[in-house]
Every structure is written in structure tokens, then in C-alpha cells.
Design a protein around this motif. Structure first.
Motif, PDB file in Angstrom:
ATOM      1  N   GLY A 162     -21.774  29.482 -17.488  1.00 55.11           N
ATOM      2  CA  GLY A 162     -21.343  28.430 -16.574  1.00 55.11           C
ATOM      3  C   GLY A 162     -22.382  27.378 -16.298  1.00 55.11           C
ATOM      4  N   LEU A 163     -23.611  27.790 -16.138  1.00 54.50           N
ATOM      5  CA  LEU A 163     -24.656  26.839 -15.779  1.00 54.50           C
ATOM      6  C   LEU A 163     -25.592  26.620 -16.939  1.00 54.50           C
ATOM      7  N   SER A 164     -25.892  25.374 -17.193  1.00 49.89           N
ATOM      8  CA  SER A 164     -26.840  25.062 -18.252  1.00 49.89           C
ATOM      9  C   SER A 164     -28.245  25.084 -17.674  1.00 49.89           C
ATOM     10  N   PHE A 165     -28.754  26.301 -17.405  1.00 48.17           N
ATOM     11  CA  PHE A 165     -30.108  26.416 -16.874  1.00 48.17           C
ATOM     12  C   PHE A 165     -31.130  25.869 -17.867  1.00 48.17           C
ATOM     13  N   GLY A 166     -30.704  25.702 -19.100  1.00 49.90           N
ATOM     14  CA  GLY A 166     -31.619  25.235 -20.126  1.00 49.90           C
ATOM     15  C   GLY A 166     -31.907  23.756 -20.052  1.00 49.90           C
ATOM     16  N   ASP A 167     -31.136  23.023 -19.326  1.00 49.77           N
ATOM     17  CA  ASP A 167     -31.378  21.602 -19.189  1.00 49.77           C
ATOM     18  C   ASP A 167     -32.671  21.399 -18.417  1.00 49.77           C
ATOM     19  N   THR A 168     -33.601  20.681 -19.024  1.00 51.46           N
ATOM     20  CA  THR A 168     -34.929  20.535 -18.420  1.00 51.46           C
ATOM     21  C   THR A 168     -34.872  19.875 -17.055  1.00 51.46           C
ATOM     22  N   VAL A 169     -34.042  18.874 -16.901  1.00 59.41           N
ATOM     23  CA  VAL A 169     -33.924  18.190 -15.617  1.00 59.41           C
ATOM     24  C   VAL A 169     -33.360  19.142 -14.569  1.00 59.41           C
ATOM     25  N   LEU A 170     -32.353  19.916 -14.948  1.00 58.38           N
ATOM     26  CA  LEU A 170     -31.731  20.835 -14.002  1.00 58.38           C
ATOM     27  C   LEU A 170     -32.714  21.903 -13.542  1.00 58.38           C
ATOM     28  N   LEU A 171     -33.473  22.476 -14.457  1.00 55.56           N
ATOM     29  CA  LEU A 171     -34.450  23.493 -14.063  1.00 55.56           C
ATOM     30  C   LEU A 171     -35.426  22.942 -13.036  1.00 55.56           C
ATOM     31  N   GLU A 172     -35.929  21.760 -13.292  1.00 57.73           N
ATOM     32  CA  GLU A 172     -36.882  21.142 -12.372  1.00 57.73           C
ATOM     33  C   GLU A 172     -36.212  20.826 -11.039  1.00 57.73           C
ATOM     34  N   GLN A 173     -34.986  20.315 -11.084  1.00 50.80           N
ATOM     35  CA  GLN A 173     -34.265  19.982  -9.860  1.00 50.80           C
ATOM     36  C   GLN A 173     -33.916  21.236  -9.054  1.00 50.80           C
ATOM     37  N   MET A 174     -33.561  22.310  -9.724  1.00 51.31           N
ATOM     38  CA  MET A 174     -33.262  23.550  -9.009  1.00 51.31           C
ATOM     39  C   MET A 174     -34.482  23.992  -8.207  1.00 51.31           C
ATOM     40  N   LYS A 175     -35.635  23.942  -8.828  1.00 56.12           N
ATOM     41  CA  LYS A 175     -36.857  24.388  -8.153  1.00 56.12           C
ATOM     42  C   LYS A 175     -37.183  23.490  -6.963  1.00 56.12           C
ATOM     43  N   ARG A 176     -36.962  22.178  -7.118  1.00 56.32           N
ATOM     44  CA  ARG A 176     -37.324  21.221  -6.064  1.00 56.32           C
ATOM     45  C   ARG A 176     -36.258  21.061  -4.994  1.00 56.32           C
ATOM     46  N   PHE A 177     -34.992  20.938  -5.408  1.00 53.09           N
ATOM     47  CA  PHE A 177     -33.931  20.560  -4.473  1.00 53.09           C
ATOM     48  C   PHE A 177     -33.016  21.710  -4.038  1.00 53.09           C
ATOM     49  N   ALA A 178     -33.106  22.826  -4.730  1.00 55.40           N
ATOM     50  CA  ALA A 178     -32.309  23.997  -4.342  1.00 55.40           C
ATOM     51  C   ALA A 178     -33.224  25.222  -4.365  1.00 55.40           C
ATOM     52  N   PRO A 179     -34.277  25.189  -3.551  1.00 52.47           N
ATOM     53  CA  PRO A 179     -35.290  26.257  -3.628  1.00 52.47           C
ATOM     54  C   PRO A 179     -34.732  27.651  -3.346  1.00 52.47           C
ATOM     55  N   ASN A 180     -33.754  27.764  -2.461  1.00 53.04           N
ATOM     56  CA  ASN A 180     -33.180  29.087  -2.192  1.00 53.04           C
ATOM     57  C   ASN A 180     -32.450  29.634  -3.410  1.00 53.04           C
ATOM     58  N   GLU A 181     -31.805  28.752  -4.137  1.00 52.78           N
ATOM     59  CA  GLU A 181     -31.101  29.180  -5.348  1.00 52.78           C
ATOM     60  C   GLU A 181     -32.100  29.489  -6.455  1.00 52.78           C
TER      61      GLU A 181
ATOM     62  N   ILE B 273     -40.286  31.141 -20.229  1.00 52.61           N
ATOM     63  CA  ILE B 273     -39.176  30.404 -20.834  1.00 52.61           C
ATOM     64  C   ILE B 273     -38.332  29.681 -19.779  1.00 52.61           C
ATOM     65  N   PHE B 274     -38.175  30.284 -18.603  1.00 50.05           N
ATOM     66  CA  PHE B 274     -37.380  29.657 -17.546  1.00 50.05           C
ATOM     67  C   PHE B 274     -38.212  28.721 -16.663  1.00 50.05           C
ATOM     68  N   ASP B 275     -39.486  28.597 -16.936  1.00 52.60           N
ATOM     69  CA  ASP B 275     -40.355  27.742 -16.132  1.00 52.60           C
ATOM     70  C   ASP B 275     -40.028  26.269 -16.401  1.00 52.60           C
ATOM     71  N   PRO B 276     -39.641  25.530 -15.359  1.00 60.92           N
ATOM     72  CA  PRO B 276     -39.302  24.116 -15.554  1.00 60.92           C
ATOM     73  C   PRO B 276     -40.444  23.300 -16.161  1.00 60.92           C
ATOM     74  N   ASP B 277     -41.674  23.657 -15.843  1.00 58.36           N
ATOM     75  CA  ASP B 277     -42.816  22.916 -16.404  1.00 58.36           C
ATOM     76  C   ASP B 277     -42.878  23.055 -17.924  1.00 58.36           C
ATOM     77  N   TYR B 278     -42.528  24.222 -18.438  1.00 57.42           N
ATOM     78  CA  TYR B 278     -42.505  24.439 -19.880  1.00 57.42           C
ATOM     79  C   TYR B 278     -41.505  23.500 -20.543  1.00 57.42           C
ATOM     80  N   HIS B 279     -40.369  23.330 -19.900  1.00 56.58           N
ATOM     81  CA  HIS B 279     -39.303  22.524 -20.487  1.00 56.58           C
ATOM     82  C   HIS B 279     -39.605  21.033 -20.481  1.00 56.58           C
ATOM     83  N   THR B 280     -40.537  20.593 -19.658  1.00 53.54           N
ATOM     84  CA  THR B 280     -40.876  19.168 -19.679  1.00 53.54           C
ATOM     85  C   THR B 280     -41.621  18.805 -20.962  1.00 53.54           C
ATOM     86  N   HIS B 281     -42.184  19.813 -21.638  1.00 50.10           N
ATOM     87  CA  HIS B 281     -42.948  19.564 -22.872  1.00 50.10           C
ATOM     88  C   HIS B 281     -42.267  20.149 -24.101  1.00 50.10           C
ATOM     89  N   ASN B 282     -41.062  20.657 -23.945  1.00 51.42           N
ATOM     90  CA  ASN B 282     -40.380  21.335 -25.032  1.00 51.42           C
ATOM     91  C   ASN B 282     -38.988  20.736 -25.189  1.00 51.42           C
TER      92      ASN B 282
END
Length: 186
Positions: free
Chosen positions: A87-106, A153-162
Motif C-alpha cells: 500500500g505505501l511506497s516507503f521506497g520513495d525517497t521524498v516520502l521516507l524523509e517526510q515521514m521522519k520529519r512530518f509524521a514522527p509518530n508514524e 536500507i530504510f534510512d531516509p538519508d541513504y535514499h537521498t544519495h541512492n
């Protein structure tokens, strides 16, 4: 209606990341904002529901794989390690970063799954060792290795360079874990 709203939110997340609005949902569904609010208290409630559903999907798929008698433990381990929520594209680099910043509880829920959701994998490895499919290794060390790789692999910082998708990164991880780095053909 709730499921339709969640599906619309998933589409909007793919398009806009977490920057979608209740207005966006209502417009895409052709309904009023009030109708959206009849089912969900807030945008945060929608995100929470989607993340909870994704985590539940992972747990359910793990159990289904674990209980498939026709699969070897090697096949079970490969399948369980390869699970990425549909259901969720956790692989999207923008989404991973946004989840960490804007939805910290999630993000905490996702991180909790990555940190502590290894019971099924542990059982598969232990049973695979017991029946001789896997080498007799120290299982807690293997779990710690898998936890570390998954966190990376799930680290948003990793995805900014990958540029690879999460699915491709997970497939590479599983391939290395299951087959190592050595080219056996040589």
C-alpha cells in the motif's frame, strides 16, 4: 468509503508525498471535506491508519509465509525478508524523509518494526538450522546483522544519495544475505 479514502490518499502520497491536503482528497473523490472528516478526524489520522495497515500487512504476510508447508526454510526466509508493504511506497525517497520529519509518530512505528519485528525471521532461521538447511550460526548475531541492514536500507538519508527503489535495495539485501558476495561460478 474509508477504504476508498485511504486508496485516494495513497495515490496522493505517490504524487505529492505527505504534502497532500484534505481538500486534495475531497476533490479527487468528488466529495466534500465534511465527508472526509466523517471518516477520519484529520490528515494525521489518515496517515496513521495507512501506516498501521502497512505494518499489519507485513506481519500478516510473514505469518502466511511462515505457515506455508510447501516452502523450504530458505524459500521462507527469502520471502519474509523480501516483504515491502504494497500500500505505501516507503521506497520513495521524498516520502521516507517526510515521514521522519512530518509524521514522527508514524516513523517511530516503522522504526519499531525494523528494530524489533524479527520474531518470525528468528523462528525461520532456528528451524532452518535445526533441519540442516542453514549452517549452525549464532541466531541473535544474524538477527542483529539483519536489523542493521534493514535500518540502513530504510534510512531516509541513504535514499537521498541512492537512485534505486526500496524494492530493488531490499532485493539486493536479500540476495547478498542468501547467496553472499562470492561468485560460485568461478
Amino acid at each position: 468509503m474509508k477504504k476508498q479514502l485511504q486508496e485516494t490518499v495513497l495515490e496522493l502520497i505517490v504524487q505529492k508525498g505527505l504534502k497532500f491536503t484534505i481538500d486534495d482528497i475531497a476533490a479527487k473523490q468528488g466529495i466534500s471535506k465534511r465527508t472526509v472528516y466523517e471518516h477520519f478526524d484529520s490528515k494525521q489520522h489518515l496517515i496513521e491508519t495507512i501506516v498501521d495497515d502497512a505494518i499489519e500487512e507485513v506481519k500478516q504476510r510473514e505469518q502466511e509465509i511462515f505457515h506455508k508447508k510447501e516452502l523450504s526454510y530458505k524459500q521462507k526466509l527469502t520471502a519474509v525478508l523480501s516483504i515491502v508493504p504494497s500500500g505505501l511506497s516507503f521506497g520513495d525517497t521524498v516520502l521516507l524523509e517526510q515521514m521522519k520529519r512530518f509524521a514522527p509518530n508514524e516513523w517511530i512505528k516503522i522504526d519499531e518494526l525494523i528494530q524489533n519485528g524479527w520474531q518470525t525471521v528468528q523462528k525461520v532461521i532456528e528451524r532452518g538450522i535445526k533441519n540442516g538447511e542453514f549452517r549452525p550460526l549464532h541466531v541473535p548475531s544474524v538477527i542483529q546483522l539483519l536489523r542493521g541492514v534493514s535500518m540502513a536500507i530504510f534510512d531516509p538519508d541513504y535514499h537521498t544519495h541512492n537512485v534505486n527503489s526500496l524494492e530493488k535495495n531490499v532485493a539486493t539485501m536479500v540476495d547478498v544475505i542468501m547467496h553472499g558476495l562470492i561468485n560460485e561460478e568461478e
